[in-house]
Design an enzyme around this catalytic site. Structure first.
Site, mmCIF file in Angstrom:
data_model
loop_
_atom_site.group_PDB
_atom_site.id
_atom_site.type_symbol
_atom_site.label_atom_id
_atom_site.label_comp_id
_atom_site.label_asym_id
_atom_site.label_seq_id
_atom_site.Cartn_x
_atom_site.Cartn_y
_atom_site.Cartn_z
ATOM 1 N N SER A 12 0.856 -1.191 0.000
ATOM 2 C CA SER A 12 0.000 0.000 0.000
ATOM 3 C C SER A 12 0.885 1.230 0.000
ATOM 4 C CB SER A 12 -0.894 0.016 1.244
ATOM 5 O OG SER A 12 -1.533 1.276 1.387
ATOM 6 N N TYR A 50 -1.459 0.029 10.016
ATOM 7 C CA TYR A 50 -1.642 -0.600 8.708
ATOM 8 C C TYR A 50 -0.449 -0.259 7.818
ATOM 9 C CZ TYR A 50 -3.770 -1.497 4.112
ATOM 10 O OH TYR A 50 -4.032 -1.930 2.839
ATOM 11 N N LYS A 109 2.402 -2.675 6.028
ATOM 12 C CA LYS A 109 2.676 -2.675 4.588
ATOM 13 C C LYS A 109 4.133 -2.316 4.305
ATOM 14 C CE LYS A 109 -1.386 -3.964 3.241
ATOM 15 N NZ LYS A 109 -1.596 -5.271 2.594
#
Length: 246
Positions: A138, A151, A155
C-alpha cells in the site's frame, strides 16, 4: 493476449474487490485460479462468475496455516500445480494514533498482512512449480499515514519482505509488490465514503482507483513480460506520490 495459458494462480482475499479483479484478469488471459476468502458464500459467488471450469474456491482465514496448506494442495489436486501467487488478503481493524492502538489488534494486523504472506509464499514455493509472486502492499507503507498508521507499518514490512524473498527465491521465483493508493472497494470505503470528490482531489488523475486499475499491473508482474523484474514495489496511485500531498 493469453499470457497465462496453462498456468495456475492462487489469489488470497479474492471473493471481491482487488483480489477478485486480479482473478478475473488472469482467467481472461488463460489462467486457472484458486481463490480464497473468509466468506464462503461470497467465494461461491465469485467462482460462479469466474467460471467453475477455470476457478475454484477454498474458504478460510488467510493467517491459518491449515487453510494455507489446504489451498495450495487444492491447486495441485484440481489444476495440477501452482505457478503464480498473489498475497492480497489484508486487514485494518484499527484506526487512530499509534499511541492508542490496541496491541492485540496490532499483532493481528501483522499476522494477516505480513506473516501470512510469508507463510503462503513458503508453502507455494515448496510445492515446486512457483514462478512469480505479487504481494499487495500500500502507499501507506511508503510514508507516514495518519489514522491508519499501523496498517502502514505492516505494509512497510511487507515491502521489505518482498525484497528479502526476491533475493532468497531467485532465480527460480520472482517476487514483487504493488502499492495502491485508495481504490474504491468495500475494504477502503471508510476513507472516501460521503466525500469521494474531495478524496479524489488529491490525485493528479482526478479520480480514485478501481480494482481493475490494480489488476492490470498485477498481471504484468506475474507474467513473463516482467521476466527481469524482481524485488520491486510499483506504486499504483493515480499520481498521488508525484504530488506528495496525499
Amino acid at each position: 493476449m493469453q499470457r497465462f495459458e496453462g498456468s495456475v494462480a492462487l489469489i488470497t482475499g479474492a471473493s471481491r474487490g482487488i483480489g477478485f479483479a486480479i482473478a478475473r484478469r488472469l482467467v481472461s488471459e488463460g489462467a486457472s485460479v484458486v481463490v480464497t476468502g473468509r466468506d464462503g458464500d461470497a467465494l461461491k459467488a465469485a467462482v460462479a462468475e469466474l467460471g467453475e471450469e477455470r476457478a475454484s474456491g477454498v474458504a478460510g482465514k488467510a493467517d491459518d496455516p491449515d487453510h494455507q496448506a489446504a489451498a495450495v494442495a487444492h491447486a495441485a489436486e484440481r489444476f495440477g500445480g501452482l505457478d503464480h501467487l498473489v498475497n492480497n488478503a489484508g486487514i485494518n481493524p484499527a484506526y487512530g494514533p499509534l499511541t492508542g492502538i490496541d496491541l492485540d489488534a496490532a499483532r493481528k494486523i501483522l499476522e494477516v498482512n505480513v506473516i501470512a504472506a510469508l507463510g503462503w509464499t513458503r508453502r507455494a514455493a515448496a510445492a515446486g512449480r512457483l514462478r512469480s509472486v505479487v504481494n499487495m502492499a500500500s502507499i501507506a507503507g511508503t510514508a507516514s499515514s495518519p489514522g491508519i498508521g499501523f496498517y502502514g507499518v505492516s505494509k512497510a514490512a511487507l515491502i521489505n519482505l518482498t525484497e528479502q524473498l526476491a533475493e532468497e527465491l531467485a532465480p527460480a521465483v520472482r517476487v514483487n509488490a504493488l502499492a495502491p493508493a485508495v481504490v474504491k472497494s468495500r475494504f477502503s470505503k471508510a476513507l472516501y465514503e460521503g466525500r469521494e470528490a474531495e478524496a479524489a482531489g488529491a490525485y493528479p488523475l482526478a479520480r480514485l482507483g478501481a480494482p481493475d486499475d490494480v489488476a492490470g499491473p498485477a498481471a504484468f508482474l506475474l507474467s513473463e513480460d516482467a521476466a527481469w523484474v524482481t524485488g520491486q514495489t510499483i506504486l499504483v496511485d493515480g499520481g498521488a506520490s508525484a504530488r506528495r500531498s496525499w
